[in-house]
Motif scaffolding. Structure first.
Motif, PDB file in Angstrom:
ATOM      1  N   VAL A   1     157.714  40.989 -58.847  1.00 39.35           N
ATOM      2  CA  VAL A   1     157.335  42.221 -58.324  1.00 39.35           C
ATOM      3  C   VAL A   1     158.258  42.890 -57.276  1.00 39.35           C
ATOM      4  O   VAL A   1     158.967  43.940 -57.136  1.00 39.35           O
ATOM      5  CB  VAL A   1     155.935  42.548 -57.803  1.00 39.35           C
ATOM      6  N   PHE A   2     158.655  41.763 -56.342  1.00 42.11           N
ATOM      7  CA  PHE A   2     159.280  41.880 -55.067  1.00 42.11           C
ATOM      8  C   PHE A   2     160.684  41.921 -54.912  1.00 42.11           C
ATOM      9  O   PHE A   2     161.753  42.436 -54.333  1.00 42.11           O
ATOM     10  CB  PHE A   2     158.473  41.508 -53.820  1.00 42.11           C
ATOM     11  N   LEU A   3     161.045  40.652 -55.883  1.00 42.76           N
ATOM     12  CA  LEU A   3     162.614  40.524 -55.677  1.00 42.76           C
ATOM     13  C   LEU A   3     163.617  41.344 -56.680  1.00 42.76           C
ATOM     14  O   LEU A   3     163.366  41.325 -57.570  1.00 42.76           O
ATOM     15  CB  LEU A   3     162.700  38.850 -55.985  1.00 42.76           C
TER      16      LEU A   3
ATOM     17  N   ALA B   1     157.681  37.211 -56.910  1.00 39.56           N
ATOM     18  CA  ALA B   1     158.993  37.472 -57.199  1.00 39.56           C
ATOM     19  C   ALA B   1     159.236  38.296 -58.320  1.00 39.56           C
ATOM     20  O   ALA B   1     160.242  39.353 -57.996  1.00 39.56           O
ATOM     21  CB  ALA B   1     159.765  35.891 -57.719  1.00 39.56           C
TER      22      ALA B   1
ATOM     23  N   TRP C   1     161.431  41.021 -65.568  1.00 41.76           N
ATOM     24  CA  TRP C   1     161.678  41.407 -64.314  1.00 41.76           C
ATOM     25  C   TRP C   1     161.356  42.935 -63.615  1.00 41.76           C
ATOM     26  O   TRP C   1     161.968  43.865 -64.621  1.00 41.76           O
ATOM     27  CB  TRP C   1     163.038  40.769 -64.007  1.00 41.76           C
ATOM     28  N   SER C   2     160.875  43.023 -62.592  1.00 37.17           N
ATOM     29  CA  SER C   2     160.424  44.475 -62.336  1.00 37.17           C
ATOM     30  C   SER C   2     162.083  45.510 -61.760  1.00 37.17           C
ATOM     31  O   SER C   2     161.723  46.665 -61.892  1.00 37.17           O
ATOM     32  CB  SER C   2     159.543  44.579 -61.036  1.00 37.17           C
ATOM     33  N   SER C   3     162.867  44.849 -61.569  1.00 43.55           N
ATOM     34  CA  SER C   3     163.956  45.535 -60.922  1.00 43.55           C
ATOM     35  C   SER C   3     164.634  46.382 -61.815  1.00 43.55           C
ATOM     36  O   SER C   3     165.835  46.245 -62.001  1.00 43.55           O
ATOM     37  CB  SER C   3     165.025  44.587 -60.234  1.00 43.55           C
TER      38      SER C   3
END
Lengths: 217, 217, 217
Positions: free
Chosen positions: C86-88, C84, A210-212
C-alpha cells in the motif's frame, strides 16, 4: 499417518488421487510447451503432481510420502505421460488446459483442505496449518515452473489461486475449531476453496498487485 | 545407515567418492561458464556433487548425509574449486568436459545403483527404489542447472541419462529379487546403467520427444 | 531445540527476529521489482526471510521450524507485505535497499552464527557446522532469486557475503573450541561476520572470480 478414521483416510486418498491427475496434466503440458524430452515430461509431470504434497510431508516430517505408500500412482503417471506423448497434439493443448480448469479447481480445494487438516492433526497453529494447505495446493505448480525456468505463475498472474486455498484453509480451521467433525470440516474447507476458484475463473477477478501504479513505469 | 556388511559399506563409500568428483567438476565448469564468483563456483560444484545424494537422503529420512559423515569431502571440494579457478583456462573447458564423460558415466551407474539399493534396504516398492536411484544420479545436475538459471539438461537434451539410471535400477531390483547378493546386484545394476550411458555416448542415440512433429511449429 | 540456557535461547530468538525482518524486506523489494502479485510478494518475502533457516532445519532434522514455534512471525510478515504494497513506492526502493544494508549485515552475522552453533550442538564437524551457518545466512536470498528466475546474487556479484558468514563461522568454532562460553562465542562469530560485511560494503572490496581473464572473452 495421522488420520483417525478409516473413512477419512479413504476420503483423503480419493481426494489426493483426483487433484494429482489434474496437476500432472498441467506439468505435462508445460513440459511439452518447453520441448522437454521424455524424461523431462515425466519428471515435470511428477513434480507438478507430487511436489506440493512431498514438500508438505518433508516440512511436517511425515513418512511415507503419498507416492511411496501408493506407488501405483507412479505407474499411472508413467502411462499417462507416454500416452500423452503419443496421442496429444499441440493443437489440443489449449482445449485440454481449459477443460482441466475444473478438475484443477477441485484439486486445489481438496489438496489445500487435506494439507491444512494434516497440519492441524499435529496441533500446529492455525496460520501454519493454513500455510501447509497452500503449500500442498500450489507448490507442485511452483516447482514445475521453477524447473521449466519460469517465474511461477502462482506468484505473478494476479489470478486468485493460492488465495482461494488460504481462505478455504481458514474455513476448515474455523469449522474444526467450532466442533464440526473431521469429514465435515474437510468437505467445507475444500468446497470453499474450490468454489472461490471457480468464481474467480467465471468472473475473471484479479488480485491487486503493487499499488504504485503511477510511478511504476 | 542401513548397509549390512562392512564390505558393502566400504564399496558404497568408494562408489560415491568416484562419482562425486565427476559431478563436482561438471558444476564447476557450469559455474565458470556463467561467470559466477568464487562463492558461486564452490556452491554450484557442491550442489552438483552432493545435491542428488542429499535430496535422496532427505526423502528417505537418512542421516547423516555423506558430506556430514565424510566431511573431508567438503575440503576436497574447496581445494578442487580453488585449484580450478587458478589453473583451469576457458580453452580447457571443452576437452575437460569430454574427458569427464567417462568418469561421469561411471558415476551415473554407481550413484543410481547406490540410491536404488539404499531404498530397497528400507523395503520400498521397486518403482520408488528405482526412482531414488534416478534422483541420486541426476538431481545434482538438475539443481546445478536450476541455480544457474537454465532448464536442466537432464530434462531436455534428448540424450539418455536418467533413462540409463532407470534401466540400471530395474536390473539391480531384479537381481536382488532373484536372490543375488547385495554386492553382486549393486555391481550388476551399476554396470548396466554405466554401459547404457557409454553406448548412448558412442552411438549418439537420442530419446524420442513430443511426437507431434508436424503441428509443433 | 538444542540450546542449553534460557538466556541463550532468548538471545537466539531475538537474533533471528532481527535478521528475518531485513531478509523479508529484501524479498519484498525483489518481488515488487518483478511485478509479482500479492501472493508472490508474500511468498517471496517469506522465502527470503525463513528459507535459509528452514533449509538448515530440514538438513539438521530439527523441528519445529522457527516459523512454526513462533508463528506470530507469519502474521508480522503478512502485515509487512500488505503495508509495503500500500505505502511503498517505486521511487523508495533504492533508498530502502541502501538503508537495509546495515540491518542486513547484522542479520548475516547473527544468522550465520546461530546456524553454526546449532550444528555444533549436534557435534557436527567444523566445516559442516560452518557450512550450516552459511546456508542459514544465504539460502533465503538464494531461494528468493531462484523463484524470481535470476541467478542468485550471492553466487555471482563478486561481493563478499557468504564469505563473511564462512569466516564468522570459523571464528565461532575456534572460540568454542578454545573454551569460550556459548554466548560469548556466538557474539564473537556474529560480530566477525557482520564486521567483515560492513568492511566490504565500505571498501567496495570484490571477490576474485575465474582467473582466466585474457581467454575469457
Amino acid at each position: 499417518m495421522s488420520s483417525n478414521t478409516p473413512l477419512l483416510s479413504l476420503a483423503l486418498t480419493a481426494v489426493e488421487a483426483c487433484g494429482t491427475l489434474a496437476f500432472a496434466l498441467s506439468g505435462l503440458l508445460e513440459a511439452a510447451r518447453k520441448r522437454l524430452d521424455a524424461v523431462g515430461v515425466c519428471l515435470v509431470a511428477g513434480l507438478a503432481a507430487f511436489g506440493g504434497g512431498t514438500l508438505r510431508d518433508v516440512l511436517l516430517d511425515r513418512r511415507p510420502f503419498v507416492w511411496v505408500s501408493h506407488s501405483e500412482w507412479l505407474w499411472v503417471l508413467l502411462v499417462l505421460c507416454t500416452a500423452a506423448m503419443v496421442f496429444l497434439r499441440t493443437r489440443h493443448f489449449e482445449p485440454t488446459e481449459r477443460a482441466m480448469q475444473w478438475p484443477d479447481a477441485l484439486g486445489l480445494g481438496l489438496f489445500s483442505a487435506t494439507g491444512t487438516q494434516l497440519a492441524l492433526a499435529q496441533d500446529l497453529p492455525g496460520i501454519v496449518a493454513v500455510l501447509m494447505g497452500v503449500i500442498t495446493a500450489t507448490f507442485g505448480g511452483v516447482l514445475r515452473d521453477i524447473v521449466c525456468n519460469e517465474i511461477p505463475t502462482a506468484l505473478r498472474d494476479h489470478r486468485p489461486y493460492a488465495v482461494c486455498a488460504f481462505a478455504g484453509g481458514w474455513v476448515l480451521w474455523a469449522a474444526q475449531h467450532w466442533g464440526l467433525g473431521h469429514e465435515a470440516s474437510l468437505l467445507l474447507g475444500a468446497f470453499t476453496a474450490a468454489a472461490l476458484r471457480v468464481a474467480a475463473l467465471l468472473t475473471g477477478y484479479t488480485l491487486p498487485g503493487w499499488s504504485s501504479g503511477a510511478d511504476r513505469s
